[in-house]
Design a protein around this motif. Structure first.
Motif, mmCIF file in Angstrom:
data_model
loop_
_atom_site.group_PDB
_atom_site.id
_atom_site.type_symbol
_atom_site.label_atom_id
_atom_site.label_comp_id
_atom_site.label_asym_id
_atom_site.label_seq_id
_atom_site.Cartn_x
_atom_site.Cartn_y
_atom_site.Cartn_z
ATOM 1 N N TYR A 69 0.927 -1.075 0.103
ATOM 2 C CA TYR A 69 -0.036 -0.165 0.101
ATOM 3 C C TYR A 69 0.937 1.252 0.048
ATOM 4 C CZ TYR A 69 0.970 -0.520 4.895
ATOM 5 O OH TYR A 69 1.716 -0.745 6.140
ATOM 6 N N ASP A 70 0.235 2.433 -0.643
ATOM 7 C CA ASP A 70 1.047 3.630 -0.444
ATOM 8 C C ASP A 70 0.034 4.690 0.371
ATOM 9 O OD1 ASP A 70 2.000 6.194 -1.080
ATOM 10 O OD2 ASP A 70 2.412 5.828 -2.967
ATOM 11 N N VAL A 71 0.259 4.825 1.498
ATOM 12 C CA VAL A 71 -0.572 5.631 2.500
ATOM 13 C C VAL A 71 -0.900 6.877 2.037
ATOM 14 C CG1 VAL A 71 -0.918 6.296 5.176
ATOM 15 C CG2 VAL A 71 -0.075 3.989 4.607
ATOM 16 N N ARG A 72 0.493 7.617 1.645
ATOM 17 C CA ARG A 72 0.486 9.042 1.437
ATOM 18 C C ARG A 72 -0.495 9.077 0.117
ATOM 19 N NH1 ARG A 72 6.057 11.347 1.286
ATOM 20 N NH2 ARG A 72 5.779 11.202 3.348
ATOM 21 N N LYS A 73 -0.206 8.266 -0.822
ATOM 22 C CA LYS A 73 -1.033 8.534 -2.038
ATOM 23 C C LYS A 73 -2.506 8.232 -1.793
ATOM 24 C CE LYS A 73 -1.799 6.440 -6.643
ATOM 25 N NZ LYS A 73 -1.451 5.421 -7.571
ATOM 26 N N TRP A 74 -2.876 7.205 -0.992
ATOM 27 C CA TRP A 74 -4.374 6.898 -0.612
ATOM 28 C C TRP A 74 -4.872 8.176 0.133
ATOM 29 C CZ3 TRP A 74 -7.784 5.994 3.339
ATOM 30 C CH2 TRP A 74 -9.201 5.448 2.969
ATOM 31 N N LEU A 75 -4.304 8.577 1.130
ATOM 32 C CA LEU A 75 -4.439 9.770 1.936
ATOM 33 C C LEU A 75 -4.993 11.199 1.005
ATOM 34 C CD1 LEU A 75 -2.689 9.442 5.090
ATOM 35 C CD2 LEU A 75 -5.055 8.895 4.795
ATOM 36 N N GLN A 76 -4.105 11.245 0.133
ATOM 37 C CA GLN A 76 -4.323 12.340 -0.725
ATOM 38 C C GLN A 76 -5.480 12.270 -1.362
ATOM 39 O OE1 GLN A 76 -1.218 12.722 -3.790
ATOM 40 N NE2 GLN A 76 -1.823 14.649 -4.406
ATOM 41 N N GLY A 77 -5.765 10.980 -1.963
ATOM 42 C CA GLY A 77 -7.242 10.849 -2.335
ATOM 43 C C GLY A 77 -8.436 11.098 -1.516
ATOM 44 N N LEU A 78 -8.073 10.382 -0.435
ATOM 45 C CA LEU A 78 -9.166 10.718 0.641
ATOM 46 C C LEU A 78 -9.649 11.996 1.123
ATOM 47 C CD1 LEU A 78 -10.931 9.632 2.865
ATOM 48 C CD2 LEU A 78 -9.070 9.378 4.247
ATOM 49 N N SER A 79 -8.519 13.042 0.924
ATOM 50 C CA SER A 79 -8.666 14.413 1.333
ATOM 51 C C SER A 79 -9.197 15.196 0.345
ATOM 52 C CB SER A 79 -7.159 14.958 1.393
ATOM 53 O OG SER A 79 -6.408 15.223 0.217
ATOM 54 N N GLU A 80 -9.694 14.491 -0.954
ATOM 55 C CA GLU A 80 -10.627 15.084 -1.981
ATOM 56 C C GLU A 80 -11.805 14.830 -1.640
ATOM 57 O OE1 GLU A 80 -8.972 14.056 -5.827
ATOM 58 O OE2 GLU A 80 -7.034 14.726 -5.254
ATOM 59 N N ILE A 81 -11.993 13.724 -0.821
ATOM 60 C CA ILE A 81 -13.433 13.172 -0.386
ATOM 61 C C ILE A 81 -14.079 13.736 0.937
ATOM 62 C CG2 ILE A 81 -14.899 11.098 -0.221
ATOM 63 C CD1 ILE A 81 -12.585 9.812 -2.112
ATOM 64 N N ALA A 82 -13.181 13.569 1.763
ATOM 65 C CA ALA A 82 -13.635 14.080 3.224
ATOM 66 C C ALA A 82 -12.225 14.791 4.141
ATOM 67 C CB ALA A 82 -14.158 12.806 4.229
ATOM 68 N N ASP A 83 -12.506 15.591 4.930
ATOM 69 C CA ASP A 83 -11.552 16.083 6.005
ATOM 70 C C ASP A 83 -11.499 15.218 7.245
ATOM 71 O OD1 ASP A 83 -10.816 18.115 4.237
ATOM 72 O OD2 ASP A 83 -12.547 19.598 5.030
ATOM 73 N N GLN A 84 -10.508 15.427 7.975
ATOM 74 C CA GLN A 84 -10.336 14.489 9.102
ATOM 75 C C GLN A 84 -11.475 14.478 10.025
ATOM 76 O OE1 GLN A 84 -6.621 15.465 10.685
ATOM 77 N NE2 GLN A 84 -6.500 13.581 12.248
ATOM 78 N N ASP A 85 -12.233 15.473 10.078
ATOM 79 C CA ASP A 85 -13.347 15.681 10.882
ATOM 80 C C ASP A 85 -14.497 15.237 10.257
ATOM 81 O OD1 ASP A 85 -13.174 18.208 9.579
ATOM 82 O OD2 ASP A 85 -13.615 19.381 11.128
ATOM 83 N N GLU A 86 -14.746 15.078 9.080
ATOM 84 C CA GLU A 86 -15.952 14.764 8.459
ATOM 85 C C GLU A 86 -16.169 13.233 8.270
ATOM 86 O OE1 GLU A 86 -16.239 18.396 5.361
ATOM 87 O OE2 GLU A 86 -14.968 16.722 4.593
ATOM 88 N N PRO A 87 -17.487 13.054 8.219
ATOM 89 C CA PRO A 87 -17.576 11.486 8.284
ATOM 90 C C PRO A 87 -17.562 10.759 6.622
ATOM 91 C CG PRO A 87 -19.825 12.656 8.264
ATOM 92 C CD PRO A 87 -18.804 13.401 8.401
ATOM 93 N N GLN A 113 -14.912 10.263 12.448
ATOM 94 C CA GLN A 113 -16.126 9.632 12.005
ATOM 95 C C GLN A 113 -15.779 8.759 10.929
ATOM 96 O OE1 GLN A 113 -19.376 12.590 11.927
ATOM 97 N NE2 GLN A 113 -17.882 14.119 12.265
ATOM 98 N N VAL A 114 -15.105 7.773 11.125
ATOM 99 C CA VAL A 114 -15.010 6.744 9.942
ATOM 100 C C VAL A 114 -15.741 5.538 10.517
ATOM 101 C CG1 VAL A 114 -13.285 4.829 9.012
ATOM 102 C CG2 VAL A 114 -12.512 7.189 10.216
ATOM 103 N N TYR A 115 -16.598 5.259 9.202
ATOM 104 C CA TYR A 115 -17.543 3.920 9.599
ATOM 105 C C TYR A 115 -16.900 2.728 8.627
ATOM 106 C CZ TYR A 115 -20.625 7.616 11.418
ATOM 107 O OH TYR A 115 -21.300 8.498 12.204
ATOM 108 N N ASN A 116 -17.148 1.760 9.368
ATOM 109 C CA ASN A 116 -16.702 0.547 8.662
ATOM 110 C C ASN A 116 -17.909 -0.291 8.257
ATOM 111 O OD1 ASN A 116 -15.106 -1.988 7.610
ATOM 112 N ND2 ASN A 116 -15.416 -2.698 9.771
ATOM 113 N N VAL A 117 -18.188 -0.702 7.099
ATOM 114 C CA VAL A 117 -19.229 -1.529 6.836
ATOM 115 C C VAL A 117 -18.681 -3.058 7.468
ATOM 116 C CG1 VAL A 117 -20.690 -2.591 5.197
ATOM 117 C CG2 VAL A 117 -19.997 -0.343 4.874
ATOM 118 N N GLU A 118 -19.368 -3.363 8.522
ATOM 119 C CA GLU A 118 -18.792 -4.639 9.019
ATOM 120 C C GLU A 118 -18.837 -5.957 8.467
ATOM 121 O OE1 GLU A 118 -19.289 -5.735 13.845
ATOM 122 O OE2 GLU A 118 -21.104 -5.337 12.767
ATOM 123 N N LYS A 119 -19.420 -6.315 7.697
ATOM 124 C CA LYS A 119 -19.595 -7.525 6.871
ATOM 125 C C LYS A 119 -19.179 -7.390 5.418
ATOM 126 C CE LYS A 119 -22.472 -9.886 10.496
ATOM 127 N NZ LYS A 119 -23.644 -10.660 10.568
ATOM 128 N N GLY A 120 -19.101 -5.945 5.115
ATOM 129 C CA GLY A 120 -18.800 -5.696 3.657
ATOM 130 C C GLY A 120 -19.618 -6.211 2.726
#
Length: 133
Positions: A69-87, A113-120
């Motif tokens: 995995y590439d955490v930095r790259k993935w987090l960059q994509g996440l930042s375009e979807i939600a901020d650290q305090d957004e669900p 506010q991270v939600y995990n779909v428990e059984k996918g």
């Protein structure tokens, strides 16, 4: 007595450690989607093709076939979807990968506010819920 203090200490520390990660059911997933909370499917492209995805999913592979995995790259994509305090919602095949990712985001990076779909998505599909190819 010391044994019980140790057990209670471990229990409470594990509860505190998961404060920002919330495991959710299919019903809770639908409620959050209805509220406009973004959903991120962390599986690989061949998995998306195999099962389809929940409508509106942001497709952001986290682990490759070898588990890299590439955490930095993935987090960059996440930042375009939600901020650290957004669900936001994480979904994978059975909820295992997203629980690992969710714990990392909540515990190490302090996402609130991270939600995990428990059984996918496999459970989502097994209950007759729709997917798009």
């Amino acid at each position: 007595m010391t044994k019980w203090i140790l057990i209670l200490g471990l229990l409470f520390s594990s509860l505190a450690a998961h404060a920002g990660l919330n495991n959710i059911s299919n019903q809770e997933l639908q409620q959050l989607l209805d509220q406009g909370v973004p959903i991120i499917d962390v599986r690989r492209p061949e998995e998306w093709k195999q099962t389809g995805v929940v409508e509106g999913s942001h497709l952001m592979t986290f682990f490759d076939k070898k588990g890299n995995y590439d955490v930095r790259k993935w987090l960059q994509g996440l930042s375009e979807i939600a901020d650290q305090d957004e669900p936001f919602i994480l979904i994978c095949r059975t909820g295992n990968r997203t629980e690992i990712i969710g714990r990392f985001l909540a515990n190490k990076l302090k996402f609130g506010q991270v939600y995990n779909v428990e059984k996918g998505i496999t459970h989502w599909i097994s209950k007759g819920n729709p997917v798009v190819k």
